[in-house]
Design a protein around this motif. Structure first.
Motif, PDB file in Angstrom:
ATOM      1  N   HIS A   9      18.420  22.298  -5.645  1.00  0.00           N
ATOM      2  CA  HIS A   9      17.852  23.584  -5.520  1.00  0.00           C
ATOM      3  C   HIS A   9      16.850  23.640  -6.662  1.00  0.00           C
ATOM      4  O   HIS A   9      16.652  23.085  -7.444  1.00  0.00           O
ATOM      5  N   ALA A  10      16.040  24.998  -6.589  1.00  0.00           N
ATOM      6  CA  ALA A  10      14.817  25.248  -7.524  1.00  0.00           C
ATOM      7  C   ALA A  10      15.030  26.717  -7.544  1.00  0.00           C
ATOM      8  O   ALA A  10      15.604  27.418  -6.819  1.00  0.00           O
ATOM      9  N   ALA A  11      14.243  27.251  -8.513  1.00  0.00           N
ATOM     10  CA  ALA A  11      14.077  28.632  -8.839  1.00  0.00           C
ATOM     11  C   ALA A  11      13.292  29.255  -7.685  1.00  0.00           C
ATOM     12  O   ALA A  11      12.636  28.524  -7.062  1.00  0.00           O
ATOM     13  N   ARG A  12      13.933  30.377  -7.141  1.00  0.00           N
ATOM     14  CA  ARG A  12      12.864  31.141  -6.148  1.00  0.00           C
ATOM     15  C   ARG A  12      12.043  32.082  -6.812  1.00  0.00           C
ATOM     16  O   ARG A  12      12.295  32.885  -7.652  1.00  0.00           O
ATOM     17  N   GLN A  13      10.794  31.767  -6.050  1.00  0.00           N
ATOM     18  CA  GLN A  13       9.695  32.789  -6.536  1.00  0.00           C
ATOM     19  C   GLN A  13       9.211  33.900  -5.716  1.00  0.00           C
ATOM     20  O   GLN A  13       8.548  34.799  -5.949  1.00  0.00           O
ATOM     21  N   SER A  14       9.806  33.893  -4.359  1.00  0.00           N
ATOM     22  CA  SER A  14       9.536  34.715  -3.386  1.00  0.00           C
ATOM     23  C   SER A  14      10.527  35.543  -2.791  1.00  0.00           C
ATOM     24  O   SER A  14      11.732  34.970  -2.887  1.00  0.00           O
ATOM     25  N   ALA A  15      10.640  36.916  -2.486  1.00  0.00           N
ATOM     26  CA  ALA A  15      11.670  37.335  -1.706  1.00  0.00           C
ATOM     27  C   ALA A  15      11.948  36.629  -0.333  1.00  0.00           C
ATOM     28  O   ALA A  15      11.309  35.971   0.124  1.00  0.00           O
ATOM     29  N   VAL A  16      13.236  36.923  -0.035  1.00  0.00           N
ATOM     30  CA  VAL A  16      13.532  36.145   1.165  1.00  0.00           C
ATOM     31  C   VAL A  16      13.624  37.077   2.398  1.00  0.00           C
ATOM     32  O   VAL A  16      13.814  38.242   2.459  1.00  0.00           O
ATOM     33  N   ASP A  17      12.760  36.402   3.467  1.00  0.00           N
ATOM     34  CA  ASP A  17      12.528  37.187   4.726  1.00  0.00           C
ATOM     35  C   ASP A  17      12.630  36.360   5.882  1.00  0.00           C
ATOM     36  O   ASP A  17      12.246  36.895   6.909  1.00  0.00           O
ATOM     37  N   VAL A  18      13.164  35.075   5.672  1.00  0.00           N
ATOM     38  CA  VAL A  18      13.260  34.128   7.028  1.00  0.00           C
ATOM     39  C   VAL A  18      14.683  33.719   6.731  1.00  0.00           C
ATOM     40  O   VAL A  18      15.093  33.456   5.893  1.00  0.00           O
ATOM     41  N   LEU A  19      15.346  33.396   7.970  1.00  0.00           N
ATOM     42  CA  LEU A  19      16.584  32.961   8.242  1.00  0.00           C
ATOM     43  C   LEU A  19      16.397  31.684   9.050  1.00  0.00           C
ATOM     44  O   LEU A  19      15.886  31.961  10.163  1.00  0.00           O
ATOM     45  N   VAL A  20      16.602  30.489   8.806  1.00  0.00           N
ATOM     46  CA  VAL A  20      16.353  29.355   9.472  1.00  0.00           C
ATOM     47  C   VAL A  20      17.672  28.748   9.840  1.00  0.00           C
ATOM     48  O   VAL A  20      18.444  28.154   9.077  1.00  0.00           O
ATOM     49  N   LEU A  21      17.865  28.504  11.087  1.00  0.00           N
ATOM     50  CA  LEU A  21      19.104  27.512  11.630  1.00  0.00           C
ATOM     51  C   LEU A  21      18.749  26.222  12.255  1.00  0.00           C
ATOM     52  O   LEU A  21      17.792  25.973  12.695  1.00  0.00           O
ATOM     53  N   HIS A  22      19.653  25.338  11.744  1.00  0.00           N
ATOM     54  CA  HIS A  22      19.600  23.705  11.895  1.00  0.00           C
ATOM     55  C   HIS A  22      20.989  23.332  12.617  1.00  0.00           C
ATOM     56  O   HIS A  22      22.063  24.092  12.535  1.00  0.00           O
ATOM     57  N   TYR A  23      20.664  22.325  13.128  1.00  0.00           N
ATOM     58  CA  TYR A  23      21.949  21.525  13.359  1.00  0.00           C
ATOM     59  C   TYR A  23      22.022  19.967  12.323  1.00  0.00           C
ATOM     60  O   TYR A  23      20.926  19.837  12.197  1.00  0.00           O
ATOM     61  N   THR A  24      23.197  19.675  12.157  1.00  0.00           N
ATOM     62  CA  THR A  24      23.160  18.718  11.157  1.00  0.00           C
ATOM     63  C   THR A  24      22.912  17.375  11.752  1.00  0.00           C
ATOM     64  O   THR A  24      22.279  16.586  10.744  1.00  0.00           O
ATOM     65  N   GLU A  25      23.193  16.963  12.889  1.00  0.00           N
ATOM     66  CA  GLU A  25      22.904  15.671  13.384  1.00  0.00           C
ATOM     67  C   GLU A  25      24.181  14.598  13.009  1.00  0.00           C
ATOM     68  O   GLU A  25      24.265  13.495  13.389  1.00  0.00           O
ATOM     69  N   LEU A  26      25.004  15.062  12.001  1.00  0.00           N
ATOM     70  CA  LEU A  26      25.738  14.263  11.473  1.00  0.00           C
ATOM     71  C   LEU A  26      27.258  14.929  11.180  1.00  0.00           C
ATOM     72  O   LEU A  26      27.264  16.257  11.532  1.00  0.00           O
ATOM     73  N   PRO A  27      28.472  14.286  11.343  1.00  0.00           N
ATOM     74  CA  PRO A  27      29.921  15.090  11.226  1.00  0.00           C
ATOM     75  C   PRO A  27      29.902  15.546   9.866  1.00  0.00           C
ATOM     76  O   PRO A  27      28.829  15.707   8.922  1.00  0.00           O
ATOM     77  N   LEU A  28      30.959  16.722   9.713  1.00  0.00           N
ATOM     78  CA  LEU A  28      30.898  17.862   8.589  1.00  0.00           C
ATOM     79  C   LEU A  28      31.006  16.854   7.297  1.00  0.00           C
ATOM     80  O   LEU A  28      30.044  17.398   6.314  1.00  0.00           O
ATOM     81  N   ASP A  29      31.787  15.924   7.005  1.00  0.00           N
ATOM     82  CA  ASP A  29      31.744  15.155   5.778  1.00  0.00           C
ATOM     83  C   ASP A  29      30.683  14.315   5.480  1.00  0.00           C
ATOM     84  O   ASP A  29      30.186  14.705   4.228  1.00  0.00           O
ATOM     85  N   GLU A  30      29.759  13.687   6.319  1.00  0.00           N
ATOM     86  CA  GLU A  30      28.543  13.065   6.187  1.00  0.00           C
ATOM     87  C   GLU A  30      27.562  14.153   5.583  1.00  0.00           C
ATOM     88  O   GLU A  30      26.735  13.998   4.896  1.00  0.00           O
ATOM     89  N   SER A  31      27.617  15.034   6.380  1.00  0.00           N
ATOM     90  CA  SER A  31      26.591  16.219   6.241  1.00  0.00           C
ATOM     91  C   SER A  31      26.576  16.744   4.906  1.00  0.00           C
ATOM     92  O   SER A  31      25.642  16.959   3.811  1.00  0.00           O
ATOM     93  N   LEU A  32      28.014  17.273   4.361  1.00  0.00           N
ATOM     94  CA  LEU A  32      28.106  17.783   2.996  1.00  0.00           C
ATOM     95  C   LEU A  32      27.589  16.715   1.998  1.00  0.00           C
ATOM     96  O   LEU A  32      27.225  17.047   0.904  1.00  0.00           O
ATOM     97  N   LYS A  33      27.976  15.356   2.358  1.00  0.00           N
ATOM     98  CA  LYS A  33      27.623  14.457   1.219  1.00  0.00           C
ATOM     99  C   LYS A  33      25.981  14.349   1.231  1.00  0.00           C
ATOM    100  O   LYS A  33      25.417  14.238  -0.093  1.00  0.00           O
ATOM    101  N   VAL A  34      25.221  14.334   2.346  1.00  0.00           N
ATOM    102  CA  VAL A  34      23.760  14.201   2.198  1.00  0.00           C
ATOM    103  C   VAL A  34      23.360  15.293   1.447  1.00  0.00           C
ATOM    104  O   VAL A  34      22.269  15.336   0.835  1.00  0.00           O
ATOM    105  N   LEU A  35      23.749  16.640   1.851  1.00  0.00           N
ATOM    106  CA  LEU A  35      23.254  17.940   1.384  1.00  0.00           C
ATOM    107  C   LEU A  35      23.521  18.017  -0.105  1.00  0.00           C
ATOM    108  O   LEU A  35      22.972  18.843  -0.843  1.00  0.00           O
ATOM    109  N   ARG A  36      24.590  17.263  -0.627  1.00  0.00           N
ATOM    110  CA  ARG A  36      24.991  17.395  -2.161  1.00  0.00           C
ATOM    111  C   ARG A  36      24.493  16.124  -2.728  1.00  0.00           C
ATOM    112  O   ARG A  36      24.660  16.041  -4.151  1.00  0.00           O
ATOM    113  N   ASP A  37      23.882  15.348  -2.343  1.00  0.00           N
ATOM    114  CA  ASP A  37      23.342  13.805  -3.003  1.00  0.00           C
ATOM    115  C   ASP A  37      22.133  14.051  -3.797  1.00  0.00           C
ATOM    116  O   ASP A  37      21.152  14.337  -3.177  1.00  0.00           O
TER     117      ASP A  37
END
Length: 226
Positions: A9-37
C-alpha cells in the motif's frame, strides 16, 4: 472482520470517491497470499477480501492506497487507485460461477459501511473492474448480481422503457463514465456496458435496447451522481 495486513500500500493523496468490485480468480488462501506478497515484481493488494462464506478480511486501511485498479479510467479521471477502495470477492470466474447468497449479503453490508464513511462515493461511482478497464478486465463477471446491490442502495441499475440514446453512443458512454475510445474501441466499451447492465446479451453492438438502458442510467445519474 478478520485483520490480515498487507504491506502492499501507499500514502493516499486524494479523497475516496470510487468503490471498485473485483473477483479474485483464485481460491481464498491463494488470493490472500498474492495480495499480501511484498516480494513479487508487480505487487497487488486490495482493501478487503470477501470469502464465499461471507467472512471479510481487511488487508489495507481505507486511508491508504491499495493496488487493485491498475491502468484505469472513470468519469474523466485515470489511475483510480489513488481515489478508490477495492474489494476482491472470492470467485474463480464470475462468468461461470454464481456468487453465494451469504457472500452477497455480506458484500451489501460491507459496501453500505464503506459508502457511509465515504459519502463522495455516489451511485455512479460504484463500479466493476471491467467498467474502469474495459479492454483488460471482465470482473466481477456476468453472474454478479448488480441489480441486487442497486436494490440495496449500492450503485445503479437501469429501468426499462426509456427512449434510446440517439447519435454518438461513444459520447453518451463517456458522459456516464466510460473511457474515450483511445486505447480501447467503442465496441469493447459497449461490451463492458452490456456485461454489467445487460449480461444476457453481450455483443458490443449499440442496439436500441442497449441505448435505452444507457439513456435511463444517464437520467438517473443527473439526480443521483452529482
Amino acid at each position: 472482520m478478520i485483520e490480515l495486513p498487507s504491506l502492499n500500500h501507499a500514502a493516499r493523496q486524494s479523497a475516496v470517491d470510487v468503490l471498485v468490485l473485483h473477483y479474485t480468480e483464485l481460491p481464498l488462501d491463494e488470493s490472500l497470499k498474492v495480495l499480501r506478497d511484498d516480494k513479487r515484481p508487480n505487487r497487488v493488494s486490495a482493501h478487503y477480501v470477501l470469502a464465499e462464506d461471507g467472512t471479510v478480511y481487511r488487508l489495507v486501511p481505507e486511508d491508504r492506497v491499495a493496488w487493485h485498479a491498475g491502468r484505469s479510467h472513470w468519469r474523466g479521471r485515470e489511475a483510480l487507485n489513488g481515489s478508490s477502495i477495492g474489494i476482491e470477492i472470492v470467485n474463480l470466474h464470475g462468468d461461470r460461477h454464481d456468487y453465494p447468497d451469504v457472500q452477497i449479503g455480506a458484500l451489501v453490508e460491507l459496501c453500505c459501511d464503506i459508502i457511509g464513511r465515504h459519502q463522495a462515493i455516489v451511485p455512479c461511482n460504484v463500479v466493476g473492474h471491467s467498467d474502469i478497464a474495459p479492454k483488460r478486465k471482465i470482473d466481477p463477471g456476468l453472474r454478479f448480481p448488480w441489480a441486487r446491490l442497486a436494490a440495496g442502495g449500492i450503485g445503479l441499475w437501469p429501468r426499462a422503457g426509456a427512449k434510446p440514446v440517439e447519435g454518438d453512443v461513444q459520447a453518451a458512454l463517456q458522459r456516464f463514465g466510460y473511457p474515450p475510445a483511445v486505447d480501447v474501441t467503442t465496441t469493447e466499451i459497449v461490451a463492458a456496458f452490456q456485461r454489467r447492465f445487460r449480461p444476457t446479451g453481450v455483443d458490443g453492438i449499440a442496439d436500441p435496447e442497449t441505448r435505452a438502458l444507457l439513456a435511463d442510467l444517464l437520467s438517473q445519474g443527473e439526480t443521483r451522481c452529482e
